[in-house]
Design a protein around this motif. Structure first.
Motif, PDB file in Angstrom:
ATOM      1  N   PHE A 138    -110.376   0.300  50.853  1.00  0.00           N
ATOM      2  CA  PHE A 138    -110.453   0.844  49.696  1.00  0.00           C
ATOM      3  C   PHE A 138    -110.624  -0.173  48.927  1.00  0.00           C
ATOM      4  CE2 PHE A 138    -108.340   4.187  50.497  1.00  0.00           C
ATOM      5  CZ  PHE A 138    -108.628   5.720  49.358  1.00  0.00           C
ATOM      6  N   ASP A 139    -110.796  -1.307  49.323  1.00  0.00           N
ATOM      7  CA  ASP A 139    -111.045  -2.489  48.565  1.00  0.00           C
ATOM      8  C   ASP A 139    -112.405  -2.419  47.822  1.00  0.00           C
ATOM      9  OD1 ASP A 139    -112.871  -2.773  50.454  1.00  0.00           O
ATOM     10  OD2 ASP A 139    -112.863  -4.877  51.994  1.00  0.00           O
ATOM     11  N   ARG A 179    -107.437   2.413  44.853  1.00  0.00           N
ATOM     12  CA  ARG A 179    -107.063   1.240  44.690  1.00  0.00           C
ATOM     13  C   ARG A 179    -106.071   0.505  44.162  1.00  0.00           C
ATOM     14  NH1 ARG A 179    -109.033  -3.313  43.207  1.00  0.00           N
ATOM     15  NH2 ARG A 179    -110.454  -4.661  44.306  1.00  0.00           N
TER      16      ARG A 179
END
Length: 198
Positions: free
Chosen positions: A118-119, A126
């Protein structure tokens, strides 16, 4: 079924779904967590699973919360008896190494995997993952600062740099264990961490 037992059954079902979701997500990622997969694994209907959460995102957020609770027990909770400062810092990091080494989750560190997944995204999942990572790093930084104040680490030690390097060692451990199946990885991580914190 009485309202009380019906409520208890619904709560138990929800907890079972989240627990199964945590195991699946630790291996296949939060995006690999589907209503259909959970329904099949638990012998429930898709509508029965969806009815507990309303959306996949809500389910993902519940799984992130469950992962945080597990991490709190298995890592932070195991270090709480150590005095604050350098000994607490070492205990926190050792608890994390042990957590991954013992295979508490089948996919290793949930948050390492979720952070990679999710970066570069945006949204509530996130934000939840990033927020929990921030709390962990803040707690490590606090122990470094306390160790410096107590003379356990040299004056002028850059706590941000120490946390950055510790994080690197921990990420490398998870990588070596999960991708390379390297049984020597925990010992290598412990050696690297000991050198850093001498």
């Amino acid at each position: 079924m009485s309202p009380r037992s019906s409520f208890a059954h619904a709560r138990q079902t929800r907890e079972a779904i989240v627990e199964a979701g945590l195991r699946i997500a630790s291996v296949e990622g939060l995006e690999g967590l589907t209503i259909g997969r959970l329904a099949a694994d638990l012998g429930l209907s898709k509508s029965g699973v969806l009815g507990h959460f309303g959306s996949k995102e809500t389910l993902q957020l519940e799984v992130v919360d469950a992962a945080a609770e597990l991490f709190g027990r298995e890592v932070v909770g195991r270090a709480e008896r150590a005095p604050e400062g350098l000994r607490r810092l070492r205990a926190l990091v050792e608890s994390w190494v042990s957590y991954v080494e013992r295979g508490v989750l089948p996919g290793g560190c949930f948050f390492t995997a979720a952070a990679s997944e999710f970066d570069d995204r945006s949204g509530p999942v996130r934000n939840a993952v990033a927020g929990l990572a921030w709390v962990w790093e803040r707690d490590l930084r606090r122990q470094v600062d306390l160790a410096v104040a107590a003379g356990e680490l040299p004056a002028g030690t850059d706590s941000d740099q120490v946390v950055f390097e510790l994080s690197g060692h921990l990420l490398a451990l998870n990588y070596a264990l999960r991708l390379h199946r390297d049984p020597a990885a925990p010992a290598r991580a412990r050696t690297a961490i000991a050198r850093l914190l001498e």
